[in-house]
Design an enzyme around this catalytic site. Structure first.
Site, PDB file in Angstrom:
ATOM      1  N   GLY A 139       0.866  -1.077  -0.058  1.00  0.00           N
ATOM      2  CA  GLY A 139      -0.097  -0.032  -0.039  1.00  0.00           C
ATOM      3  C   GLY A 139       0.873   1.318  -0.056  1.00  0.00           C
ATOM      4  O   GLY A 139       0.388   2.202  -0.482  1.00  0.00           O
ATOM      5  N   ASP A 194       0.634   3.325   4.272  1.00  0.00           N
ATOM      6  CA  ASP A 194      -0.215   3.954   3.578  1.00  0.00           C
ATOM      7  C   ASP A 194      -1.410   4.703   4.615  1.00  0.00           C
ATOM      8  O   ASP A 194      -1.743   5.843   4.125  1.00  0.00           O
ATOM      9  CB  ASP A 194      -1.058   3.154   2.407  1.00  0.00           C
ATOM     10  CG  ASP A 194      -1.385   1.901   3.000  1.00  0.00           C
ATOM     11  OD1 ASP A 194      -1.264   1.552   4.326  1.00  0.00           O
ATOM     12  OD2 ASP A 194      -1.944   1.226   2.244  1.00  0.00           O
ATOM     13  N   ASP A 217      -5.762   2.503  10.119  1.00  0.00           N
ATOM     14  CA  ASP A 217      -6.907   2.148  10.398  1.00  0.00           C
ATOM     15  C   ASP A 217      -7.200   1.415  11.811  1.00  0.00           C
ATOM     16  O   ASP A 217      -7.325   2.342  12.718  1.00  0.00           O
ATOM     17  CB  ASP A 217      -7.428   1.227   9.344  1.00  0.00           C
ATOM     18  CG  ASP A 217      -8.757   0.945   9.337  1.00  0.00           C
ATOM     19  OD1 ASP A 217      -9.606   1.615   9.835  1.00  0.00           O
ATOM     20  OD2 ASP A 217      -9.319  -0.195   8.712  1.00  0.00           O
ATOM     21  N   PHE A 272     -13.813   3.815   3.349  1.00  0.00           N
ATOM     22  CA  PHE A 272     -13.008   2.860   2.769  1.00  0.00           C
ATOM     23  C   PHE A 272     -12.350   3.711   1.515  1.00  0.00           C
ATOM     24  O   PHE A 272     -13.080   3.857   0.729  1.00  0.00           O
ATOM     25  CB  PHE A 272     -13.385   1.469   2.368  1.00  0.00           C
ATOM     26  CG  PHE A 272     -12.398   0.559   2.107  1.00  0.00           C
ATOM     27  CD1 PHE A 272     -11.994  -0.232   3.002  1.00  0.00           C
ATOM     28  CD2 PHE A 272     -11.777   0.407   0.903  1.00  0.00           C
ATOM     29  CE1 PHE A 272     -10.852  -1.077   2.678  1.00  0.00           C
ATOM     30  CE2 PHE A 272     -10.821  -0.536   0.605  1.00  0.00           C
ATOM     31  CZ  PHE A 272     -10.429  -1.292   1.535  1.00  0.00           C
ATOM     32  N   ASP A 311      -5.484  -0.285  -2.057  1.00  0.00           N
ATOM     33  CA  ASP A 311      -6.276  -1.212  -2.849  1.00  0.00           C
ATOM     34  C   ASP A 311      -7.713  -1.803  -2.149  1.00  0.00           C
ATOM     35  O   ASP A 311      -7.800  -1.497  -1.043  1.00  0.00           O
ATOM     36  CB  ASP A 311      -5.332  -2.603  -3.252  1.00  0.00           C
ATOM     37  CG  ASP A 311      -5.442  -3.377  -1.893  1.00  0.00           C
ATOM     38  OD1 ASP A 311      -4.986  -3.001  -1.001  1.00  0.00           O
ATOM     39  OD2 ASP A 311      -6.055  -4.645  -1.939  1.00  0.00           O
TER      40      ASP A 311
HETATM   41  P1  IMP Z   1      -5.050  -1.483  10.055  1.00  0.00           P
HETATM   42  O1  IMP Z   1      -4.065  -2.835  10.494  1.00  0.00           O
HETATM   43  O2  IMP Z   1      -6.393  -1.831  10.338  1.00  0.00           O
HETATM   44  O3  IMP Z   1      -4.447  -0.136  10.712  1.00  0.00           O
HETATM   45  O4  IMP Z   1      -4.762  -1.341   8.618  1.00  0.00           O
HETATM   46  C1  IMP Z   1      -3.542  -1.283   8.177  1.00  0.00           C
HETATM   47  C2  IMP Z   1      -3.767  -1.693   6.592  1.00  0.00           C
HETATM   48  O5  IMP Z   1      -5.048  -1.919   5.944  1.00  0.00           O
HETATM   49  C3  IMP Z   1      -3.260  -0.488   5.755  1.00  0.00           C
HETATM   50  O6  IMP Z   1      -1.762  -0.562   5.821  1.00  0.00           O
HETATM   51  C4  IMP Z   1      -3.908  -0.932   4.647  1.00  0.00           C
HETATM   52  O7  IMP Z   1      -3.118  -1.564   3.604  1.00  0.00           O
HETATM   53  C5  IMP Z   1      -5.169  -1.507   4.620  1.00  0.00           C
HETATM   54  N1  IMP Z   1      -6.394  -0.423   4.950  1.00  0.00           N
HETATM   55  C6  IMP Z   1      -6.953   0.000   5.823  1.00  0.00           C
HETATM   56  N2  IMP Z   1      -7.978   0.888   5.516  1.00  0.00           N
HETATM   57  C7  IMP Z   1      -7.955   0.912   4.230  1.00  0.00           C
HETATM   58  C8  IMP Z   1      -8.708   1.801   3.410  1.00  0.00           C
HETATM   59  O8  IMP Z   1      -9.682   2.467   3.796  1.00  0.00           O
HETATM   60  N3  IMP Z   1      -8.356   1.349   2.184  1.00  0.00           N
HETATM   61  C9  IMP Z   1      -7.478   0.500   1.717  1.00  0.00           C
HETATM   62  N4  IMP Z   1      -6.830  -0.124   2.478  1.00  0.00           N
HETATM   63  C10 IMP Z   1      -6.900  -0.007   3.909  1.00  0.00           C
HETATM   64 MG    MG Z   2      -4.008  -3.373   1.417  1.00  0.00          MG
END
Ligand code: IMP
Ligand code: MG
Length: 231
Positions: free
Chosen positions: A94, A150, A153, A202, A209
């Site tokens: 990402g 990237d 979340d 999202f 992606d």
């Molecule tokens: P986390 O572990 O939930 O913080 O998510 C981290 C990873 O989830 C990021 O590095 C992204 O690759 C993916 N991700 C989280 N939210 C989004 C989104 O809105 N669009 C695309 N990828 C996301």
């Molecule tokens: Mg991803």
């Protein structure tokens, strides 16, 4: 020369092919492309972008807005890491576009390494199960590490990466994300540099992606909700 080629194509009577090639000829004649071959690639890319744009609810950050923000972030990072042993750890895939554009704005003798992890497994919600797809952890002992991702979340990914890198005893660790979602997180993560704060939606494009698509959109937008629900 290209114009002469296109005239020759017209004269040789390939009318059906010319109809298909009309957008390419227009690109050549507008001087945006220097050859028919280049124009064919541009027309296909334009078509792809138009097609992907249709899957977005709205565009959040266009290319100039992203690049302006990267200028500011790069200036701040360059200042903070002057005369330090900076190692950037890029979280793939990402962060690819973000890393490429940001690092070219940082005039420091930095090292670059990458980590490949997954926690989404093709879904729109993090599973919380962060799998390291790369077996060896980069050797960052004694270095000043800047993790680039990237988007923040749920926090699962960056919390797991931070904990794993800490076992190698770097001198310092900071985290930089292009986007941070305004939401209650499953894991708390201290973030040192943020490009943009966004709502809990999202988003895709500029490296981000959904099911491995939209990474090559040059801007960032919100994906239409019904596409998230589709199988
Ligand atoms: P986390 O572990 O939930 O913080 O998510 C981290 C990873 O989830 C990021 O590095 C992204 O690759 C993916 N991700 C989280 N939210 C989004 C989104 O809105 N669009 C695309 N990828 C996301
Ligand atoms: Mg991803």
């Amino acid at each position: 020369m290209v114009r002469a080629n296109s005239l020759r194509a017209r004269q040789s009577g390939y009318s059906g092919a010319l109809e298909t090639a009309a957008p390419c000829l227009a690109l050549v004649e507008s001087a945006r492309c220097e050859s028919l071959h280049h124009a064919l690639i541009c027309a296909a890319a334009d078509g792809l972008i138009v097609w992907m744009r249709g899957d977005l609810e709205r565009v959040l950050f266009d290319e100039p807005a992203i690049h302006r923000r990267l200028d500011d972030m790069a200036a701040q990072i360059s200042n903070d890491y002057r005369e330090r042993d900076l190692t950037v750890i890029a979280v793939l895939h990402g962060s690819l576009m973000f890393v490429a554009d940001l690092l070219r704005r940082i005039p420091l003798p930095l090292k670059l390494d990458c980590l490949r992890v997954a926690s989404y497994h093709g879904e729109a919600e993090s599973s919380g199960d962060v799998v390291f797809k790369q077996i060896t952890v980069p050797d960052v002992a004694g270095r000043d590490v800047l993790i680039l991702d990237d988007i923040l979340d749920s926090g699962h990914t960056l919390a797991a990466i931070r904990e794993t890198l800490e076992t190698v005893k770097p001198h310092s660790i900071r985290v930089c994300v292009l986007l941070s979602k305004n939401k209650q997180r499953a894991r708390d993560v201290d973030i040192d540099y943020v490009g943009f704060e966004i709502a809990d939606e999202f988003v895709v494009g500029y490296g981000l992606d959904f099911k491995e698509r939209y990474r090559n959109l040059p801007y960032i937008g919100v994906l239409r909700k019904e596409l998230l629900e589709e199988d």
